[in-house]
Design an enzyme around this catalytic site. Structure first.
Site, PDB file in Angstrom:
ATOM      1  N   ASN A   1     -13.382  -4.569   3.016  1.00 40.24           N
ATOM      2  CA  ASN A   1     -13.977  -4.852   1.699  1.00 40.24           C
ATOM      3  C   ASN A   1     -13.610  -6.222   1.138  1.00 40.24           C
ATOM      4  O   ASN A   1     -13.682  -6.452  -0.057  1.00 40.24           O
ATOM      5  CB  ASN A   1     -13.702  -3.710   0.716  1.00 40.24           C
ATOM      6  CG  ASN A   1     -12.218  -3.479   0.506  1.00 40.24           C
ATOM      7  OD1 ASN A   1     -11.385  -4.212   1.027  1.00 40.24           O
ATOM      8  ND2 ASN A   1     -11.879  -2.463  -0.267  1.00 40.24           N
TER       9      ASN A   1
ATOM     10  N   TYR B   1       0.811  -1.220   0.000  1.00 41.32           N
ATOM     11  CA  TYR B   1       0.000   0.000   0.000  1.00 41.32           C
ATOM     12  C   TYR B   1       0.843   1.268   0.000  1.00 41.32           C
ATOM     13  O   TYR B   1       0.372   2.318   0.448  1.00 41.32           O
ATOM     14  CB  TYR B   1      -0.945  -0.011   1.205  1.00 41.32           C
ATOM     15  CG  TYR B   1      -2.129  -0.947   1.037  1.00 41.32           C
ATOM     16  CD1 TYR B   1      -3.005  -0.814  -0.046  1.00 41.32           C
ATOM     17  CD2 TYR B   1      -2.393  -1.963   1.960  1.00 41.32           C
ATOM     18  CE1 TYR B   1      -4.098  -1.660  -0.203  1.00 41.32           C
ATOM     19  CE2 TYR B   1      -3.493  -2.814   1.806  1.00 41.32           C
ATOM     20  CZ  TYR B   1      -4.337  -2.654   0.730  1.00 41.32           C
ATOM     21  OH  TYR B   1      -5.425  -3.487   0.572  1.00 41.32           O
TER      22      TYR B   1
HETATM   23  P1  DAT Z   1      -8.423  -0.243  -4.885  1.00 44.93           P
HETATM   24  O1  DAT Z   1      -7.981  -1.353  -3.959  1.00 44.93           O
HETATM   25  O2  DAT Z   1      -9.815  -0.436  -5.392  1.00 44.93           O
HETATM   26  O3  DAT Z   1      -7.425   0.061  -5.969  1.00 44.93           O
HETATM   27  P2  DAT Z   1      -7.453   2.039  -3.427  1.00 44.93           P
HETATM   28  O4  DAT Z   1      -6.112   1.729  -4.023  1.00 44.93           O
HETATM   29  O5  DAT Z   1      -7.988   3.427  -3.556  1.00 44.93           O
HETATM   30  O6  DAT Z   1      -8.569   1.066  -3.988  1.00 44.93           O
HETATM   31  O7  DAT Z   1      -7.450   1.698  -1.886  1.00 44.93           O
HETATM   32  C1  DAT Z   1      -6.803   0.547  -1.404  1.00 44.93           C
HETATM   33  C2  DAT Z   1      -7.432   0.143  -0.083  1.00 44.93           C
HETATM   34  O8  DAT Z   1      -7.343   1.229   0.848  1.00 44.93           O
HETATM   35  C3  DAT Z   1      -8.923  -0.165  -0.185  1.00 44.93           C
HETATM   36  O9  DAT Z   1      -9.164  -1.524  -0.458  1.00 44.93           O
HETATM   37  C4  DAT Z   1      -9.431   0.190   1.187  1.00 44.93           C
HETATM   38  C5  DAT Z   1      -8.521   1.289   1.643  1.00 44.93           C
HETATM   39  N1  DAT Z   1      -9.138   2.616   1.484  1.00 44.93           N
HETATM   40  C6  DAT Z   1      -9.227   3.334   0.343  1.00 44.93           C
HETATM   41  N2  DAT Z   1      -9.860   4.496   0.551  1.00 44.93           N
HETATM   42  C7  DAT Z   1     -10.170   4.516   1.873  1.00 44.93           C
HETATM   43  C8  DAT Z   1     -10.845   5.445   2.743  1.00 44.93           C
HETATM   44  N3  DAT Z   1     -11.321   6.602   2.269  1.00 44.93           N
HETATM   45  N4  DAT Z   1     -10.987   5.105   4.058  1.00 44.93           N
HETATM   46  C9  DAT Z   1     -10.495   3.939   4.528  1.00 44.93           C
HETATM   47  N5  DAT Z   1      -9.867   3.019   3.776  1.00 44.93           N
HETATM   48  C10 DAT Z   1      -9.710   3.302   2.474  1.00 44.93           C
END
Ligand code: DAT
Ligand code: MG
Length: 151
Positions: free
Chosen positions: A114, A51
């Site tokens: 999720n 991440y």
């Molecule tokens: P994705 O996994 O669909 O590419 P992302 O990269 O934006 O989505 O986010 C990765 C993870 O971070 C996602 O599965 C959950 C967490 N996350 C994203 N936005 C968030 C938020 N606003 N509050 C809490 N957790 C969040």
């Protein structure tokens, strides 16, 4: 092309909900080929690396803590368009805006719970597979049904 790969990971809440088999079945039924699979208690450094793009976000510490809160199931899936298909089958990131019929829409509760991760692009698919799997854990094999499923 046919060698596109995505990284799919059942998160700790997905394991607790007993969704591992269902998620594997979904990709098998779509004719994708399993190239890597393991159960893992994630080291904190690996979660941070996965991440890294979100390092500055306020939710980042909570996100890392959640990913290491219990075992995950790591998978590498291959096939035509597998990255986009995985995104559609699993659904949007936030279960509070659910897409019915998707794993995340049907079984997720909130954005921080999720159920399953899928790569967001073919580039990140390769990056994440290289991050979570050693070369020796990725198996080269031919699925004999492939020529019947894909023209
Ligand atoms: P994705 O996994 O669909 O590419 P992302 O990269 O934006 O989505 O986010 C990765 C993870 O971070 C996602 O599965 C959950 C967490 N996350 C994203 N936005 C968030 C938020 N606003 N509050 C809490 N957790 C969040
Ligand atoms: Mg992302």
């Amino acid at each position: 092309g046919g060698s596109e790969r995505t990284y799919v990971m059942v998160k700790p809440d997905g394991l607790q909900q007993g969704l591992v088999g269902e998620i594997i079945s979904m990709f098998e039924h779509k004719g994708f080929v399993l190239k890597g699979l393991k159960l893992l208690q994630t080291p904190e450094e690996l979660a941070q690396n996965h991440y890294f793009e979100l390092k500055e976000k306020p939710f980042y510490p909570k996100l890392v803590k959640y990913i290491i809160s219990g075992p995950v199931v790591c998978m590498a899936w291959q096939g035509p368009g597998v990255v986009a298909s995985a995104r559609k089958l699993i659904g949007v990131t936030n279960p509070l805006q659910p897409e019915p019929g998707t794993i995340c829409g049907d079984f997720g509760t909130e954005v921080g719970r999720n159920v399953v991760h899928r790569s967001d692009s073919p580039e990140n698919g390769e990056r994440e597979i290289a991050l979570w799997f050693k070369d020796s854990e990725l198996v080269e094999w031919e699925q004999c049904i492939t020529p019947w499923l894909w023209s």
